[in-house]
Design a protein around this motif. Structure first.
Motif, PDB file in Angstrom:
ATOM      1  N   MET A  22     -21.417  71.592  44.223  1.00 45.02           N
ATOM      2  CA  MET A  22     -20.583  70.661  43.457  1.00 45.02           C
ATOM      3  C   MET A  22     -19.600  71.466  42.623  1.00 45.02           C
ATOM      4  O   MET A  22     -19.999  72.385  41.898  1.00 45.02           O
ATOM      5  N   VAL A  23     -18.335  71.110  42.758  1.00 48.20           N
ATOM      6  CA  VAL A  23     -17.274  71.804  42.019  1.00 48.20           C
ATOM      7  C   VAL A  23     -16.636  70.804  41.074  1.00 48.20           C
ATOM      8  O   VAL A  23     -16.165  69.732  41.498  1.00 48.20           O
ATOM      9  N   TYR A  24     -16.612  71.154  39.771  1.00 49.05           N
ATOM     10  CA  TYR A  24     -15.977  70.282  38.780  1.00 49.05           C
ATOM     11  C   TYR A  24     -14.465  70.448  38.876  1.00 49.05           C
ATOM     12  O   TYR A  24     -13.948  71.566  38.870  1.00 49.05           O
ATOM     13  N   ILE A  25     -13.749  69.339  38.998  1.00 50.72           N
ATOM     14  CA  ILE A  25     -12.316  69.394  39.299  1.00 50.72           C
ATOM     15  C   ILE A  25     -11.456  69.660  38.062  1.00 50.72           C
ATOM     16  O   ILE A  25     -10.625  70.587  38.075  1.00 50.72           O
ATOM     17  N   PRO A  26     -11.559  68.898  36.965  1.00 48.80           N
ATOM     18  CA  PRO A  26     -10.654  69.138  35.830  1.00 48.80           C
ATOM     19  C   PRO A  26     -10.822  70.529  35.232  1.00 48.80           C
ATOM     20  O   PRO A  26     -11.912  71.107  35.228  1.00 48.80           O
ATOM     21  N   ASN A  27      -9.733  71.055  34.734  1.00 53.10           N
ATOM     22  CA  ASN A  27      -9.764  72.361  34.080  1.00 53.10           C
ATOM     23  C   ASN A  27     -10.509  72.258  32.755  1.00 53.10           C
ATOM     24  O   ASN A  27     -10.532  71.210  32.108  1.00 53.10           O
ATOM     25  N   GLU A  28     -11.128  73.366  32.359  1.00 50.89           N
ATOM     26  CA  GLU A  28     -11.901  73.363  31.116  1.00 50.89           C
ATOM     27  C   GLU A  28     -11.045  73.047  29.900  1.00 50.89           C
ATOM     28  O   GLU A  28     -11.540  72.551  28.894  1.00 50.89           O
ATOM     29  N   SER A  29      -9.758  73.316  29.988  1.00 45.02           N
ATOM     30  CA  SER A  29      -8.886  73.071  28.828  1.00 45.02           C
ATOM     31  C   SER A  29      -8.669  71.589  28.569  1.00 45.02           C
ATOM     32  O   SER A  29      -8.331  71.201  27.447  1.00 45.02           O
ATOM     33  N   VAL A  30      -8.856  70.747  29.586  1.00 50.25           N
ATOM     34  CA  VAL A  30      -8.640  69.298  29.407  1.00 50.25           C
ATOM     35  C   VAL A  30      -9.955  68.529  29.480  1.00 50.25           C
ATOM     36  O   VAL A  30      -9.944  67.298  29.438  1.00 50.25           O
ATOM     37  N   ARG A  31     -11.058  69.225  29.585  1.00 55.80           N
ATOM     38  CA  ARG A  31     -12.352  68.552  29.753  1.00 55.80           C
ATOM     39  C   ARG A  31     -12.775  67.868  28.462  1.00 55.80           C
ATOM     40  O   ARG A  31     -12.690  68.443  27.371  1.00 55.80           O
ATOM     41  N   ILE A  32     -13.245  66.611  28.598  1.00 47.26           N
ATOM     42  CA  ILE A  32     -13.762  65.844  27.461  1.00 47.26           C
ATOM     43  C   ILE A  32     -15.277  65.774  27.621  1.00 47.26           C
ATOM     44  O   ILE A  32     -15.785  65.104  28.524  1.00 47.26           O
ATOM     45  N   HIS A  33     -16.010  66.427  26.778  1.00 48.25           N
ATOM     46  CA  HIS A  33     -17.454  66.564  26.930  1.00 48.25           C
ATOM     47  C   HIS A  33     -18.171  65.273  26.514  1.00 48.25           C
ATOM     48  O   HIS A  33     -17.738  64.559  25.598  1.00 48.25           O
ATOM     49  N   HIS A  34     -19.275  65.013  27.204  1.00 48.32           N
ATOM     50  CA  HIS A  34     -20.128  63.857  26.893  1.00 48.32           C
ATOM     51  C   HIS A  34     -21.572  64.337  26.883  1.00 48.32           C
ATOM     52  O   HIS A  34     -21.988  65.110  27.748  1.00 48.32           O
ATOM     53  N   PRO A  35     -22.388  63.887  25.942  1.00 45.52           N
ATOM     54  CA  PRO A  35     -23.759  64.421  25.834  1.00 45.52           C
ATOM     55  C   PRO A  35     -24.661  64.060  27.014  1.00 45.52           C
ATOM     56  O   PRO A  35     -25.625  64.783  27.305  1.00 45.52           O
ATOM     57  N   ASP A  36     -24.379  62.962  27.718  1.00 47.62           N
ATOM     58  CA  ASP A  36     -25.241  62.545  28.828  1.00 47.62           C
ATOM     59  C   ASP A  36     -24.770  63.068  30.181  1.00 47.62           C
ATOM     60  O   ASP A  36     -25.405  62.788  31.209  1.00 47.62           O
ATOM     61  N   GLU A  37     -23.664  63.808  30.211  1.00 45.11           N
ATOM     62  CA  GLU A  37     -23.113  64.256  31.495  1.00 45.11           C
ATOM     63  C   GLU A  37     -24.076  65.182  32.229  1.00 45.11           C
ATOM     64  O   GLU A  37     -24.298  65.035  33.451  1.00 45.11           O
ATOM     65  N   ALA A  38     -24.668  66.121  31.533  1.00 46.67           N
ATOM     66  CA  ALA A  38     -25.549  67.094  32.178  1.00 46.67           C
ATOM     67  C   ALA A  38     -26.772  66.411  32.782  1.00 46.67           C
ATOM     68  O   ALA A  38     -27.244  66.787  33.868  1.00 46.67           O
ATOM     69  N   ARG A  39     -27.281  65.384  32.113  1.00 47.32           N
ATOM     70  CA  ARG A  39     -28.459  64.697  32.641  1.00 47.32           C
ATOM     71  C   ARG A  39     -28.109  63.897  33.891  1.00 47.32           C
ATOM     72  O   ARG A  39     -28.897  63.839  34.845  1.00 47.32           O
ATOM     73  N   TYR A  40     -26.925  63.287  33.925  1.00 49.78           N
ATOM     74  CA  TYR A  40     -26.495  62.569  35.127  1.00 49.78           C
ATOM     75  C   TYR A  40     -26.291  63.539  36.297  1.00 49.78           C
ATOM     76  O   TYR A  40     -26.627  63.215  37.444  1.00 49.78           O
ATOM     77  N   VAL A  41     -25.732  64.701  36.006  1.00 48.32           N
ATOM     78  CA  VAL A  41     -25.532  65.694  37.066  1.00 48.32           C
ATOM     79  C   VAL A  41     -26.871  66.146  37.637  1.00 48.32           C
ATOM     80  O   VAL A  41     -27.041  66.255  38.866  1.00 48.32           O
ATOM     81  N   LYS A  42     -27.831  66.396  36.773  1.00 46.93           N
ATOM     82  CA  LYS A  42     -29.149  66.820  37.230  1.00 46.93           C
ATOM     83  C   LYS A  42     -29.826  65.720  38.045  1.00 46.93           C
ATOM     84  O   LYS A  42     -30.477  65.990  39.065  1.00 46.93           O
ATOM     85  N   LEU A  43     -29.647  64.471  37.601  1.00 48.06           N
ATOM     86  CA  LEU A  43     -30.236  63.347  38.335  1.00 48.06           C
ATOM     87  C   LEU A  43     -29.581  63.196  39.709  1.00 48.06           C
ATOM     88  O   LEU A  43     -30.266  62.949  40.711  1.00 48.06           O
ATOM     89  N   PHE A  44     -28.275  63.363  39.766  1.00 48.74           N
ATOM     90  CA  PHE A  44     -27.562  63.259  41.041  1.00 48.74           C
ATOM     91  C   PHE A  44     -27.983  64.377  41.995  1.00 48.74           C
ATOM     92  O   PHE A  44     -28.184  64.145  43.198  1.00 48.74           O
ATOM     93  N   GLN A  45     -28.147  65.575  41.480  1.00 51.39           N
ATOM     94  CA  GLN A  45     -28.523  66.704  42.326  1.00 51.39           C
ATOM     95  C   GLN A  45     -29.988  66.673  42.743  1.00 51.39           C
ATOM     96  O   GLN A  45     -30.379  67.435  43.633  1.00 51.39           O
ATOM     97  N   SER A  46     -30.784  65.794  42.147  1.00 43.42           N
ATOM     98  CA  SER A  46     -32.170  65.661  42.594  1.00 43.42           C
ATOM     99  C   SER A  46     -32.274  64.995  43.958  1.00 43.42           C
ATOM    100  O   SER A  46     -33.332  65.053  44.605  1.00 43.42           O
ATOM    101  N   VAL A  47     -31.193  64.340  44.428  1.00 40.55           N
ATOM    102  CA  VAL A  47     -31.122  63.885  45.812  1.00 40.55           C
ATOM    103  C   VAL A  47     -30.783  65.122  46.640  1.00 40.55           C
ATOM    104  O   VAL A  47     -29.644  65.579  46.668  1.00 40.55           O
ATOM    105  N   ASP A  48     -31.770  65.667  47.290  1.00 39.16           N
ATOM    106  CA  ASP A  48     -31.618  66.942  47.992  1.00 39.16           C
ATOM    107  C   ASP A  48     -30.846  66.725  49.285  1.00 39.16           C
ATOM    108  O   ASP A  48     -31.391  66.249  50.289  1.00 39.16           O
ATOM    109  N   LEU A  49     -29.574  67.086  49.278  1.00 43.35           N
ATOM    110  CA  LEU A  49     -28.739  66.915  50.461  1.00 43.35           C
ATOM    111  C   LEU A  49     -29.115  67.884  51.579  1.00 43.35           C
ATOM    112  O   LEU A  49     -28.689  67.690  52.724  1.00 43.35           O
ATOM    113  N   SER A  50     -29.868  68.903  51.266  1.00 44.31           N
ATOM    114  CA  SER A  50     -30.310  69.829  52.312  1.00 44.31           C
ATOM    115  C   SER A  50     -31.561  69.343  53.020  1.00 44.31           C
ATOM    116  O   SER A  50     -32.109  70.047  53.861  1.00 44.31           O
ATOM    117  N   SER A  51     -32.000  68.140  52.691  1.00 41.86           N
ATOM    118  CA  SER A  51     -33.213  67.591  53.279  1.00 41.86           C
ATOM    119  C   SER A  51     -32.871  66.326  54.055  1.00 41.86           C
ATOM    120  O   SER A  51     -32.646  65.267  53.461  1.00 41.86           O
TER     121      SER A  51
END
Length: 907
Positions: free
Chosen positions: A136-165
């Motif tokens: 997974m590659v994050y598209i927006p540049n870090e200079s324009v990124r607007i951080h959200h406290p729940d973003e990391a948990r959603y990313v981890k939840l999304f990646q728990s669907v193992d696409l290699s399986s």
């Protein structure tokens, strides 16, 4: 738009020209460069990185050459050279093989790329790949990124669907549809992107017309459809890659060196998808939980093309009982009580479900219900009564020939009986079901079937139904070209409560019966029947075991508990420990981890879209409102009596979706165009390949992986052999010769009573193999493995007959053959003069004069003299051709008078 039919029209799917990718990053943009395998054609995507929450993608729809793409990348590199105090430049970050899609949570968009793939199966010239790794590659540049406290948990939840399986894709073959659908000609064009040709461009005078086709996928089985939604209407079709989830397995049945590929493809539905106890029954749209379409194909691998090759397939379905029910998981018990959540007096949910099946598969729809009927404490019986009530209500409005056919079989109860044979009963049911639906065959019937009397009532029934469907297809007005396919009409729908253990065994029984008809259609067996203990059926059993384990892990959290060997009663006693561990693993997964898995699936499929004003998915008590929807949004115009689509009934038993099959584009192409040349794509003459790495070498092989070492001289994959593990016991027993050996009598080993799962005492009948005494077992254990016992060996086993070795015996010549031989012998005798023995003179022979038809002194193998044709012969030929194109210039008066007398009735 619709198009006319062609007598010699060939449809071939487009091969994606983007199979390799390179991702380049700058501060303002991401450049995704895609190319074909030979790296001669390139395309470029430009993704803006300055927008924090909006996806801006530019596809110029331009195809670049190798030199043009080098110049373009050089120009981009020159404009993004790192300056002092700025280390950001133009750099390649990721190499990939395809785009899974784009996803957004609470910040910006991510792009999901396939970074590793593995060839898992082939279908003709088309290759099927399994995803091995993604990024997974994050598209927006870090200079324009607007951080959200729940973003990391959603990313981890999304990646728990193992696409290699167990996620699969293909660059040219549509995995979301069945083989029968893919080989059916399209009836109309529904464009989804620019560049559709005019109708006049489809006609070519004379010769074969090769048409490249881009078909619409079945989004019910496309698991990345939500991820492709933002860009599917913008991208060129070569960028779009449809991914399915389920199981794909393939094995090689080697018939004396001839390869027959046996393939199993399971497509898991993305509608009402989830885990075992959290997804039960159906939603208001008729989508059921754990719905999986399983397709079994067998094709001759010696001819790969779809047009010239020989392909067969059989499709079956599994899914939960189509009504509103659930189980209360608030109490930690192994079997939570079953609850009927909604009283559906008019069976609207079941009607929606069976309407979908009639559209996709045609009629008849055969329901094989394996849920228990009689229980000490009422549990599964609730579902059986509700299911039967729904089917009975719906059938009263359907025509008798298209009614839903219900078969109830309490498989668990029968398996507990001492002398019961579950697999034999399932084989009888499978024979009825397969004969009613038939199988798909892509080629005309073989000539050998006219020589061999079938003596098979199910085969005759299938042929009769095929002829009826053929005539109905001709009368439908949508028939294209000359029909040689035999279609499967209808489907067998199998279910138990979980659609796992019992369902997989029943599907194996259906697959075994269908395999016999597939092999018979290919002309490799004389009758549509294969034995259990043959290498071919062992291979099929292994495929269905892997198929069941994979689907059980996805839905239930563990592998199968009761396997096919358990119901065949040949499982070793040591399997009881494994069954207990799998039961505990399933219980733990259902109790503690299913909630997180369900949230991940909802996030991946787009059932839940994160928003700042919305409660996070992990804080919601239930997701019933997400999957089942609002019952007030249903089609209120649907009648309680006419619950099927109005246009569908006139085409039954044909599948309505195949009758109205549409495609996004049809383009006339040359057969040697790279975009449709499957031979060039499959064999890849442009690259060096190590022989040991070829897919044909690494694929599971019947001789290498399933044939025992002591098979003797019979190398046929259809020969019945002794089961591994039983041979040592039978040879060591003093009474082994008195027992019924499956390899000698042709009987299946399913009648064995050596079960590893039954808790009751089993008594053997006269037809079954009797268990050995403990003393014999102790003696057998003392025999070294490298020194086989000589007890039980016979003279016939050491010196097999000619029939066993070569497949034939020497017989006296037939009377007709002797007559033909005497005829040719008399020709030789008549060509000479018999000697006069009384005169004592030597015999004189009259040579046989052969008149040559060619001047051998002038002609050779490269050039032949054109024979002379006289003027009178030419006149006769020209007059014949002229009369064939138009008509005779004049009619003989005598012929005209004769016709007049005939017309007036005076003759």
């Amino acid at each position: 738009m619709s198009f006319p039919s062609f007598p010699k029209m060939k449809f071939t799917p487009f091969i994606s020209s983007i199979q390799k990718m390179a991702l380049y990053e700058t501060k303002a943009r991401i450049f995704l460069v895609g190319s074909n395998n030979t790296q001669t054609k390139f395309r470029v995507l430009k993704i803006d990185r300055t927008e924090p929450k909006t996806l801006v993608v530019i596809d110029d729809h331009v195809e670049y050459s190798h030199q043009e793409i080098r110049d373009l990348l050089s120009m981009i590199d020159m404009g993004n050279r790192p300056r002092p105090r700025n280390n950001l430049g133009f750099s390649k970050t990721v190499s990939a093989f395809g785009i899974v899609g784009f996803v957004k949570f609470l910040e910006g968009y991510y792009i999901v790329l396939i970074t590793k793939r593995r060839r898992i199966a082939v279908m003709g010239y088309h290759t099927i790949y399994k995803i091995e790794d993604t990024t997974m590659v994050y598209i927006p540049n870090e200079s324009v990124r607007i951080h959200h406290p729940d973003e990391a948990r959603y990313v981890k939840l999304f990646q728990s669907v193992d696409l290699s399986s167990n996620f699969y894709f293909s660059y040219s073959y549509d995995l979301s549809h069945t083989l029968q659908y893919n080989l059916s000609p399209p009836k109309e064009i529904r464009p989804t992107f620019e560049g559709i040709p005019q109708e006049s461009a489809l006609t070519e005078p004379g010769g074969n017309v090769v048409l490249g086709v881009k078909a619409h996928p079945n989004y019910k089985f496309v698991w990345n459809s939500f991820l492709l939604k933002p860009v599917e209407s913008v991208f060129h079709p070569d960028w779009i890659l449809f991914v399915i989830h389920g199981f794909v397995g393939q094995s090689n049945i080697s018939l004396y060196g001839k390869s027959l590929y046996l393939t199993l493809i399971a497509r898991r539905s993305n509608k009402y998808a989830g885990t075992r106890f959290l997804k039960r029954g159906a939603n208001y749209e008729g989508d059921v939980a754990n719905e999986v379409e399983t397709e079994q194909t067998v094709h001759d691998a010696s001819v790969s093309g779809f047009q010239q090759g020989r392909y067969t397939s059989y499709v079956q379905l599994r899914g939960s009982v189509p009504t509103h029910w659930s189980q209360d998981i608030s109490k930690m018990v192994p079997k939570p009580p079953i609850l009927l959540d909604l009283s559906d007096a008019f069976s609207q949910t079941a009607a929606e479900h069976f309407n979908q099946l009639l559209r996709r598969y045609g009629s008849p729809v055969i329901v094989l219900n394996l849920v228990k009927k009689r229980e000490k404490k009422r549990h599964e019986g609730l579902l059986t009564e509700e299911y039967l009530k729904d089917v009975t209500y719906l059938n009263q409005f359907l025509p008798p020939m298209h009614q839903i056919q219900y078969i109830g079989f309490d498989m668990a109860r029968l398996n507990k009986l001492k002398e019961a044979n579950v697999m034999s009963r399932l084989a009888d049911i499978a024979s009825i079901a397969v004969s009613r639906t038939g199988i798909f065959r892509s080629f005309p019937p073989l000539h050998v079937h006219r020589l061999w009397p079938t003596q098979s009532k199910p085969e005759e029934e299938m042929e009769s139904k095929f002829r009826d469907c053929f005539h109905q297809l001709q009368n439908s007005g949508l028939y294209v070209g000359r029909q040689t396919h035999r279609r499967q009409v209808g489907v067998t729908r199998v279910n138990c409560v979980d659609c796992l253990d019992r369902t997989n065994t029943a599907q194996f029984a259906l697959g075994r019966c269908a395999l016999a008809y597939q092999l018979y259609a290919l002309g490799v067996v004389a009758t549509p029947h294969v034995e259990f203990d043959s290498d071919c059926v062992r291979m099929l059993e292994e495929l269905y075991e892997d198929h069941g384990d994979t689907l059980a892990l996805q839905y239930g959290g563990s592998q199968l508990v009761h396997r096919i060997k358990s119901y065949r009663r040949i499982a070793p006693w040591t399997s009881q420990g494994n069954d207990i561990m799998q039961s505990l693993s399933r219980y733990y997964s259902n109790t503690f981890s299913d909630a997180d898995k369900q949230n991940a699936i909802n996030l991946f499929l787009g059932v839940f879209n994160p928003q700042d004003s919305r409660i996070p998915i992990w804080e919601q008590q239930s997701d019933a409102h997400l999957h089942r929807g609002n019952p007030f949004n249903l089609k209120m115009a649907m009648s309680y009596t006419q619950w099927w689509d109005a246009n569908m009934l006139r085409y039954l038993p044909l599948p309505y979706d195949e009758v109205i099959k549409s495609c996004s584009s049809i383009v006339p192409v040359s057969p040697l165009e790279v975009m449709v040349d499957g031979y060039y794509e499959f064999y890849r003459p442009f690259e060096f390949t190590v022989v040991s790495d070829l897919f044909g070498v690494t694929i599971s092989h019947s001789v290498r992986d399933f044939m025992p070492n002591n098979c003797g001289t019979d190398f046929s994959p259809f020969a019945v052999r002794v089961r591994p593990g039983k041979r040592r016991e039978e040879l060591s027993s003093k009474n082994a010769l008195a027992l019924r050996n499956p390899s000698l009598t042709g009987q299946s080993s399913t009648s064995s009573t050596a079960s590893g799962t039954s808790t009751e005492s089993e008594d053997s009948s006269d037809d079954e193999i009797k268990p050995f005494q403990p003393k014999s077992e102790e003696k057998a254990d003392k025999i070294p493995e490298n020194k086989p016992s000589l007890e039980g060996l016979t003279f016939a086993a050491l010196l097999p007959s000619m029939k066993q070795v070569y497949g034939t015996d020497i017989h006296p010549p037939h009377r007709n053959d002797i007559g033909i031989y005497r005829k040719y012998a008399n020709m030789a005798i008549s060509s000479c003069i018999q000697p006069d023995l009384s005169s004592g003179k030597a015999a004189t022979y009259k040579r046989l004069m052969l008149v040559q038809q060619s001047a051998f002194t002038i002609d050779n193998t490269l050039q032949v003299t054109t024979p002379f044709v006289g003027k009178s012969s030419l006149d006769v030929y020209f007059n014949y051709c002229f009369k064939g194109r138009k008509c005779p210039l004049s009619i003989n008066p005598s012929d005209l008078n004769l016709y007049r007398r005939y017309a007036s009735g005076k003759t």
